[in-house]
Scaffold this active site. Structure first.
Site, mmCIF file in Angstrom:
data_model
loop_
_atom_site.group_PDB
_atom_site.id
_atom_site.type_symbol
_atom_site.label_atom_id
_atom_site.label_comp_id
_atom_site.label_asym_id
_atom_site.label_seq_id
_atom_site.Cartn_x
_atom_site.Cartn_y
_atom_site.Cartn_z
ATOM 1 N N ASN A 118 -10.769 -7.625 6.901
ATOM 2 C CA ASN A 118 -10.069 -6.561 7.603
ATOM 3 C C ASN A 118 -10.059 -6.900 9.092
ATOM 4 O OD1 ASN A 118 -9.144 -4.134 8.760
ATOM 5 N ND2 ASN A 118 -9.965 -2.941 7.048
ATOM 6 N N LYS B 275 -7.733 2.481 -3.447
ATOM 7 C CA LYS B 275 -8.186 2.328 -2.057
ATOM 8 C C LYS B 275 -9.024 3.563 -1.712
ATOM 9 C CE LYS B 275 -7.889 0.142 2.009
ATOM 10 N NZ LYS B 275 -6.588 0.061 2.726
ATOM 11 N N GLU C 72 0.805 -1.225 0.000
ATOM 12 C CA GLU C 72 0.000 0.000 0.000
ATOM 13 C C GLU C 72 0.840 1.277 0.000
ATOM 14 O OE1 GLU C 72 -4.146 0.092 1.309
ATOM 15 O OE2 GLU C 72 -3.265 0.895 3.148
ATOM 16 N N GLU D 166 -6.104 -8.389 5.586
ATOM 17 C CA GLU D 166 -5.828 -6.954 5.654
ATOM 18 C C GLU D 166 -5.673 -6.491 7.099
ATOM 19 O OE1 GLU D 166 -8.821 -4.682 3.518
ATOM 20 O OE2 GLU D 166 -9.510 -6.525 2.581
ATOM 21 N N SER D 167 -4.720 -5.609 7.333
ATOM 22 C CA SER D 167 -4.470 -4.945 8.621
ATOM 23 C C SER D 167 -3.790 -5.869 9.634
ATOM 24 C CB SER D 167 -5.757 -4.387 9.249
ATOM 25 O OG SER D 167 -6.364 -3.433 8.432
ATOM 26 N N LYS E 35 0.820 4.733 1.020
ATOM 27 C CA LYS E 35 0.013 5.364 2.067
ATOM 28 C C LYS E 35 0.855 6.377 2.833
ATOM 29 C CE LYS E 35 -2.655 3.649 6.068
ATOM 30 N NZ LYS E 35 -3.045 2.396 6.761
ATOM 31 N N GLU F 170 -14.507 -6.188 0.950
ATOM 32 C CA GLU F 170 -13.972 -6.300 2.303
ATOM 33 C C GLU F 170 -15.068 -6.582 3.319
ATOM 34 O OE1 GLU F 170 -10.949 -3.360 3.730
ATOM 35 O OE2 GLU F 170 -12.578 -2.794 5.085
#
Length: 322
Positions: free
Chosen positions: A243, A170, A107, A279-280, A109, A219
């Site tokens: 997520n 995103k 990502e 994710e995360s 970011k 998601e």
């Protein structure tokens, strides 16, 4: 208390838990080009219950500004003339076969609402090139300006620089306009959040994306949300994502992936061969191994990579490629 109970009920049922707009209307209303009217003392019910809801409510205003600058019909014409989108899902699968690790969506970011600025020396093109050099399969590019200091221009710049990795926009999508804007900006895939979008909207946006040659990453945050989206027609052509971040507290727990993948809905995902993205909360090779063992075929990682000085080496170390 009433709002919180409503959220918990929605999450348990798998229905949308994020309200699209303030239920009693916006606090500030336009009353002409130079005059605004503010409604004071609105109840707590009319305030965002978490950061995701605040972001979603702001999108209505943001899209209005975008649409004034560039009407939808103009975007549609530009999207029709754009080069074909690259196959985001195929790139992930190919890299996973090559490395034996989950395909990495790295990502691009700069900041987040919870952490503030993550990478003060932010150069989207250099970061994207380093991700690609390190072995990322695809890239995720934050386009939200107000809360993440991102930009649709970053997608355009990365694409123009010749980065070959397919690009995910995103964004917090609530209207088809954003999907067309993503395609025109160079995206090959878009994010759709089940907590924000009912199945009727998800189905519509999936068709809109497919018509543009794009893939969707849908998601979920709970087993119930996953059960709901598994009912969508044509889902197997797209990607699913879990997520690990709690929408209310922003707490991250990798055990969320394990729990959802162990559920009956998670088992259905594996039986149908749908690619699941973790994710995360993925920071170490051990984290990668944990979610891979749980059944994910790809991972989306941002903070732990973008804040490093040597991003390319960070990718290789995360995936144990050196």
């Amino acid at each position: 208390m009433t709002v919180r109970c409503t959220v918990e009920t929605a999450e348990a049922s798998g229905e949308v838990s994020i309200r699209r707009r303030p239920p009693l209307g916006a606090e500030t209303q336009t009353c002409g080009p130079f005059v605004g009217f503010k409604v004071n003392d609105l109840p707590d019910l009319n305030r965002p219950q978490n950061i995701l809801e605040e972001i979603v409510w702001y999108k209505t205003k943001e899209i209005e500004v975008f649409r004034e600058k560039q009407p939808l019909v103009m975007l549609q014409a530009r999207a029709k003339a754009a080069p074909p989108a690259r196959d985001f899902k195929a790139a992930l699968l190919a890299k996973a076969r090559q490395t034996g690790k989950p395909g990495l969506i790295a990502e691009v970011k700069k900041a987040s609402p919870s952490k503030g600025v993550i990478q003060p020396n932010f150069n989207p093109v250099k970061i994207a090139q380093a991700y690609e050099a390190g072995g990322a399969a695809c890239l995720s590019v934050l386009t939200d300006e107000k809360f993440f200091q991102g930009s649709f221009d970053n997608l355009t710049k990365i694409k123009a620089a010749g980065v070959n990795c397919p690009l995910l926009c995103k964004e917090f999508i609530v209207e088809a306009y954003q999907i067309f804007k993503a395609r025109v900006s160079g995206a090959d895939a878009v994010l759709l959040i089940a907590a924000v979008l009912p199945n009727q909207d998800l189905a519509y946006f999936m068709k809109a994306a497919r018509a543009l040659g794009m893939c969707c990453l849908i998601e979920v945050h709970t087993e119930a949300e996953l059960s709901r989206v598994l009912q969508l027609e044509g889902l197997d052509e797209h990607l699913l994502g879990i997520n690990n971040r709690d929408l209310g507290t922003f707490k991250v727990d990798l055990a969320v992936t394990q729990r959802i993948m162990d559920s009956s809905a998670g088992q259905e995902v594996q039986r149908r061969g749908i690619v699941m993205v973790g994710e995360s909360g993925i920071f170490t090779p051990e984290d990668v191994a944990f979610v891979q063992a749980a059944g994910v075929g790809a991972i989306l990682v941002g903070e732990s990579l973008v804040k490093q000085g040597d991003v390319a080496t960070g990718v290789k170390q995360l995936l144990s490629l050196e």
